[in-house]
Each structure stands twice: as C-alpha cells, then as structure tokens.
Design an enzyme around this catalytic site. Structure first.
Site, short mmCIF file in Angstrom:
data_model
loop_
_atom_site.label_atom_id
_atom_site.label_comp_id
_atom_site.label_asym_id
_atom_site.label_seq_id
_atom_site.Cartn_x
_atom_site.Cartn_y
_atom_site.Cartn_z
N HIS A 131 79.37 62.22 12.25
CA HIS A 131 79.04 60.80 12.12
C HIS A 131 79.46 59.99 13.36
O HIS A 131 78.99 58.88 13.56
CB HIS A 131 79.64 60.18 10.85
CG HIS A 131 81.13 60.01 10.89
ND1 HIS A 131 82.00 60.85 10.23
CD2 HIS A 131 81.92 59.07 11.49
CE1 HIS A 131 83.25 60.44 10.41
NE2 HIS A 131 83.23 59.35 11.17
N ASP A 134 80.05 67.56 8.24
CA ASP A 134 80.43 66.43 9.09
C ASP A 134 81.14 66.91 10.35
O ASP A 134 82.15 66.34 10.78
CB ASP A 134 81.32 65.44 8.32
CG ASP A 134 81.42 64.09 9.03
OD1 ASP A 134 80.57 63.81 9.91
OD2 ASP A 134 82.35 63.31 8.73
N SER A 164 88.40 59.08 13.65
CA SER A 164 87.41 60.08 13.24
C SER A 164 87.18 61.10 14.35
O SER A 164 86.95 60.75 15.50
CB SER A 164 86.09 59.41 12.91
OG SER A 164 86.22 58.57 11.80
#
Length: 352
Positions: free
Chosen positions: A152, A182, A296
């Site tokens: 992402h 992911d 992230s």
C-alpha cells in the site's frame, strides 16, 4: 702430774683388694635412629638434617615466586580487558559481535544497540501517484539495493524515491508486489555496498518479547520506538490498493489528514476508515511499540537485531474534531516468515 686430753682413736679399716677388671656394657641398637642402654634409659634419636640445597638455586626460586606474585597483583581482574583490547588492536571487528546479526556483543539486548546497528538498513520511501504523494518506510535486504515494503506504500506509484539513513537518495523501480500479503519489493538504481538487514524467524516470537520499531512516521526519518509483542496471529484485514477506502495510509492529499492511519479491519470492525470491497486478511504480530503513519513498511526488530516483522497497520482513534489521536499502542506487523516464503515470488514479479 699434768693430765692431757686424749684424742679419740679412729676405727681401723683394712685396705680393700682392688676390683676385678670387667668389660664395659655396650649399648643395644634396634631401629635406625633409636638407641637403648642396659640401664633402661631412652635417648631420643638425633634428627638428621637434610643436605642443604645450593644457595644459588634457592635464591632463584624465591625470586621467581616473588615475580609471579607481583605480576598477578598487577594484572588483577584486568585479564579480560587486556584480551579484548589485544583482539581489537589486531583488527578483530567488534561492531558485529553477535553471530548472524548486526548487534555488537557489548550492545546486545539494548534498544540503543539495536537502533545503532539496524538503522542503516531502514529507508524512507516517497511514492508519487495520480492521487498524491505517500511516505512510508522500507527494509534493505541485499547490498545491491533490494528493499521490502508494504504494497500500500507504493501502490499506483508513477515514481519512487528512496532516502537512506545517511541522507543519500536513489530512484527505485518496483520489482514485484503481492497485494494479498500487503508486500512489495523495490530495487534501487545504481546502488551497491549497502548494509542489509538480517531476517530472523518469526515462529520463535513469543508474547512479551521486547521489540524495536524503526521507520519514518510523519516523514521523521529514522525514528526509533520500542515495546513488546503483545499478541500473535491477529487476523488483520486491509485494502489491497490505494484506490480502496478513499486513500491509503500515509497518502497526503489536500483533504487528507496526514495523521490518519491506513484503514484496516479487526474483529469485524473497521478502523481508520473504510477498507472498501477489495481487501485481504493476513496473520499479524501485534505490538505496543508506537507506530504512526509513515512507519508502514518499516521494521519490527528483536533484541538481537533481527527483523521479525514488516510494520503494516496501526489503530488511531478519532478525536472529537474528526482527526486521529496518533498511536495508542496497537500496531500490527506482517511476520517475517511470511515475507521469506514470498520473496522468490516477489523477485519474479509477484502476484500483481
């Protein structure tokens, strides 16, 4: 007539004949060193002195003992220090003392030691797409610039820029992505000699293990936080790409609050926004190490300096004015064993 006192006369003793001659009694000798006389008397043995040692040899022995004693007193408890110093002088590396990891022996088990050793392997990623610009993190896994991050973070990106911990910047290309997990793999252009992180074994992770998180929350490169693993095997559901749920984590659009976290679901509830209709679920490590937008794709690290997870989601409750309140100690990371199992596929382009 004069009387004169008479003197008493002495008794007459006739002369005695001479005593006959005789041989003197000789002593009787029994055990060595003991002599018994016929009269019954006991004469203790006369101690026999050992032959004297040569004086020169005796003096040398005393001097040697004194020298050893003085040397021992001077060295004392410093033997280990002297040995360590000698090894260092001979060029033995000390910065990578723990076998198979990046943590030095003296710093093993400390947050400072882990941060110092692993920070050079953590990068900041800036991805530009039609919907805006996102900032995330990544982990260098090879010296020529292979970097693992979240899908992402780079999903839909037209260009990707990577900044190392030393401030040097590179352009990067996407090698492969796996939206179902992911995960994404990118490669720096023209890079070499980089410090690669050590991938650990997430199957050995236990609840309560101390961990360190390194990333670039809110664009603050190389931020270090620490905590513990608070749970295992959490079923976390996230959107597969940046078009789901309005915008992705770290996506900086004009109407987007950069403090908002990546939308995810847990236990049938949605957090940080709508995950949309295209989503995926994976087993995650839960940690109370502070994670914020920008973490992230960064690393969750054990105290031996090994990567045990790729940080991917965090819970950020909304405040009364609609903005998020930042980390509250509920962060999630993709186990590193999931990454290792998927790495060959990512190098071949992944499951786009």
């Amino acid at each position: 007539m004069t009387d004169y006192p008479q003197q008493p006369q002495q008794p007459y003793y006739p002369p005695q004949p001479p005593r006959p001659p005789y041989d003197p009694t000789q002593p009787v000798t029994t055990d060595p060193g003991t002599t018994i006389w016929p009269s019954g008397g006991h004469v203790p043995p006369t101690p026999v002195a050992p032959p004297p040692a040569p004086r020169r040899r005796a003096k040398r022995g005393v001097g040697l003992l004194a020298a050893v004693a003085i040397a021992a007193a001077a060295i004392g408890g410093g033997t280990a220090t002297l040995l360590q110093q000698q090894l260092t002088d001979e060029g033995t590396p000390t910065a990578r003392g723990v076998s198979g990891t990046n943590v030095s022996t003296s710093s093993k088990g400390t947050v400072a030691g882990v941060a110092e050793a692993v920070s050079p392997s953590i990068v900041e990623i800036s991805a530009t797409s039609n919907s805006g610009k996102s900032t995330g993190s990544g982990v260098i896994i090879t010296g020529d610039g292979e970097i693992v991050t979240n899908n992402h973070v780079i999903s839909g990106a037209s260009s990707i820029s990577v900044q190392l911990s030393n401030g040097r910047s590179y352009e990067a290309k996407v090698v492969g992505t796996d939206p179902d997990k992911d995960l994404a793999l990118i490669k720096l252009e023209g890079a070499s000699g980089l410090e690669a992180a050590t991938l650990g074994n997430s199957d050995n992770v236990k609840v309560g293990d101390e961990v360190v998180a390194i990333g670039s929350p809110e664009g603050l490169t190389g931020t270090v936080t620490s905590g513990i693993v608070s749970a295992l095997d959490r079923d976390v559901t996230v959107a597969k790409d940046e078009s789901q749920g309005g915008q992705g984590q770290d996506r900086q659009q004009p109407q987007y609050d950069p403090r908002q976290g990546w939308p995810f679901e847990f236990g049938g509830q949605e957090f940080n926004g709508d995950t949309g209709t295209s989503k995926t679920t994976y087993k995650a490590l839960q940690t109370d190490a502070s994670l914020n937008p920008g973490n992230s794709g960064g690393a969750l690290i054990n105290m031996n300096g090994e990567i045990i997870g790729i940080n991917s989601a965090m819970y950020s409750p909304s405040s009364s004015n609609g903005s998020s309140a930042g980390s509250v100690g509920l962060g999630f990371a993709i186990p590193v064993n999931t990454l290792k199992a998927d790495l060959d596929s990512l190098r071949d382009g992944g499951s786009n």
